[in-house]
Design an enzyme around this catalytic site. Structure first.
Site, PDB file in Angstrom:
ATOM      1  N   ARG A 125     -12.149   6.230  -3.154  1.00 12.57           N
ATOM      2  CA  ARG A 125     -12.734   7.489  -2.684  1.00 12.57           C
ATOM      3  C   ARG A 125     -14.261   7.442  -2.553  1.00 12.57           C
ATOM      4  NH1 ARG A 125     -11.304  11.666  -6.775  1.00 12.57           N
ATOM      5  NH2 ARG A 125      -9.224  10.860  -6.350  1.00 12.57           N
ATOM      6  N   SER A 163      -5.846   5.165  -3.964  1.00 11.99           N
ATOM      7  CA  SER A 163      -5.765   6.566  -4.360  1.00 11.99           C
ATOM      8  C   SER A 163      -5.629   6.715  -5.870  1.00 11.99           C
ATOM      9  CB  SER A 163      -4.561   7.236  -3.679  1.00 11.99           C
ATOM     10  OG  SER A 163      -4.388   8.551  -4.169  1.00 11.99           O
ATOM     11  N   GLY A 214      -8.055   3.336   3.309  1.00  9.77           N
ATOM     12  CA  GLY A 214      -7.764   2.227   2.405  1.00  9.77           C
ATOM     13  C   GLY A 214      -8.786   1.987   1.329  1.00  9.77           C
ATOM     14  N   ASP A 262      -0.114   5.102   0.864  1.00  8.28           N
ATOM     15  CA  ASP A 262      -0.324   6.096   1.918  1.00  8.28           C
ATOM     16  C   ASP A 262      -0.315   5.422   3.288  1.00  8.28           C
ATOM     17  OD1 ASP A 262      -0.891   8.262  -0.015  1.00  8.28           O
ATOM     18  OD2 ASP A 262      -2.689   7.081  -0.431  1.00  8.28           O
ATOM     19  N   ASP A 321       0.864  -1.160   0.000  1.00  9.56           N
ATOM     20  CA  ASP A 321       0.000   0.000   0.000  1.00  9.56           C
ATOM     21  C   ASP A 321       0.912   1.225   0.000  1.00  9.56           C
ATOM     22  OD1 ASP A 321      -2.415   1.544   0.311  1.00  9.56           O
ATOM     23  OD2 ASP A 321      -1.879   1.781   2.412  1.00  9.56           O
ATOM     24  N   ASN A 369      -4.327   9.231  -7.044  1.00 12.42           N
ATOM     25  CA  ASN A 369      -3.129  10.067  -7.169  1.00 12.42           C
ATOM     26  C   ASN A 369      -1.842   9.265  -6.970  1.00 12.42           C
ATOM     27  OD1 ASN A 369      -4.640  12.649  -7.359  1.00 12.42           O
ATOM     28  ND2 ASN A 369      -5.255  12.120  -5.277  1.00 12.42           N
ATOM     29  N   ASP A 389      -1.337  -0.633   6.170  1.00 15.45           N
ATOM     30  CA  ASP A 389      -1.608   0.023   7.460  1.00 15.45           C
ATOM     31  C   ASP A 389      -3.098   0.138   7.737  1.00 15.45           C
ATOM     32  OD1 ASP A 389      -1.993   3.510   6.989  1.00 15.45           O
ATOM     33  OD2 ASP A 389      -1.895   2.034   5.382  1.00 15.45           O
TER      34      ASP A 389
END
Length: 244
Positions: free
Chosen positions: A63, A138, A60, A16, A14, A140, A196
């Site tokens: 969006r 994400s 996680g 972020d 992952d 991004n 995480d």
């Protein structure tokens, strides 16, 4: 040497909160967006967005799933709209786009920092000959990897854009991690997942991956283990120091 079982030949990270500190920026952006949204509603539970809300409903997830799941917890339902909705639109996608605008502003203001321990682990995994992929909800992902200077490590990227294009279910479903394994040419049992988020750990376990590493950035080690992590570390560098 890198704290993984024999037979694991690939790592699926992952982004972020595992490789970069941008999970904090995501949480700030979600709070700004939801607090402003709730303040103008007359229905549902309008109390402020909390760290618990972030971990339980948003962290996680893609969006739109995050918007939908959180607002459902507050008794609020919105029209779905579509991905091109204005950030001002009172739709699931509109609220999600509002959050994304807030996140991009924060990235521009604060930058993106990779965790030093994660960089050390990426270097060790690459030196050991393991394949490396990034799997993030994400949209991004490419931008964050580039700004953080991590792109050279990554052979395969599955991100929020991929999830939409391939019509994958978001975490906690395992689809995005399974797509990452396929792209690297390995079976799930030959790959380790590093997460995480509680939803991400659930996805790793549901996908039958060879090893699931929970990264405890939010004081939730017990929950990460309950959701299916094989091991929980505070930092990826701990794996290099013998935590297994």
């Amino acid at each position: 040497m890198i704290g993984l079982p024999d037979g694991v030949t690939a790592c699926l990270f992952d982004l972020d909160g595992v490789l970069t500190s941008t999970a904090t920026l995501h949480q700030i952006a979600w709070k700004q967006t939801f607090d402003e949204f709730l303040a103008h509603r007359s229905d549902g539970d309008r109390s402020p967005f909390t760290p618990h809300d972030y971990a339980a409903y948003v962290d996680g997830r893609p969006r739109a799933d995050g918007v939908r799941t959180f607002l459902a917890s507050r008794g609020i339902r919105l029209p779905e709209g579509d991905a091109n909705d204005s950030p001002d639109a009172e739709t699931t996608n509109g609220v999600g786009n509002r959050k994304n605008d807030a996140l991009l502003r924060l990235i521009e203001e604060k930058g993106v920092q990779p965790y030093p321990g994660s960089v050390a682990y990426l270097e060790a995994a690459r030196a050991a000959g393991l394949s490396i992929g990034v799997v993030t909800s994400s949209a991004n992902g490419e931008h964050v990897l580039e700004v953080a200077g991590l792109t050279p490590f990554v052979q395969v990227r599955v991100d929020g854009l991929t999830i939409v294009e391939q019509r994958l279910r978001g975490k906690p479903a395992p689809d995005s991690f399974l797509a990452g394994a396929r792209a690297l040419g390995v079976a799930p049992g030959e790959a380790a997942v590093f997460e995480d988020a509680l939803s991400g750990v659930e996805a790793g376990r549901a996908g039958g991956f060879g090893y699931v590493v929970g990264v405890d950035r939010a004081d939730q080690a017990d929950q990460l283990l309950e959701r299916g992590a094989d091991v929980v570390v505070d930092d990826l560098a701990d794996l290099l120091n013998g935590a297994k």
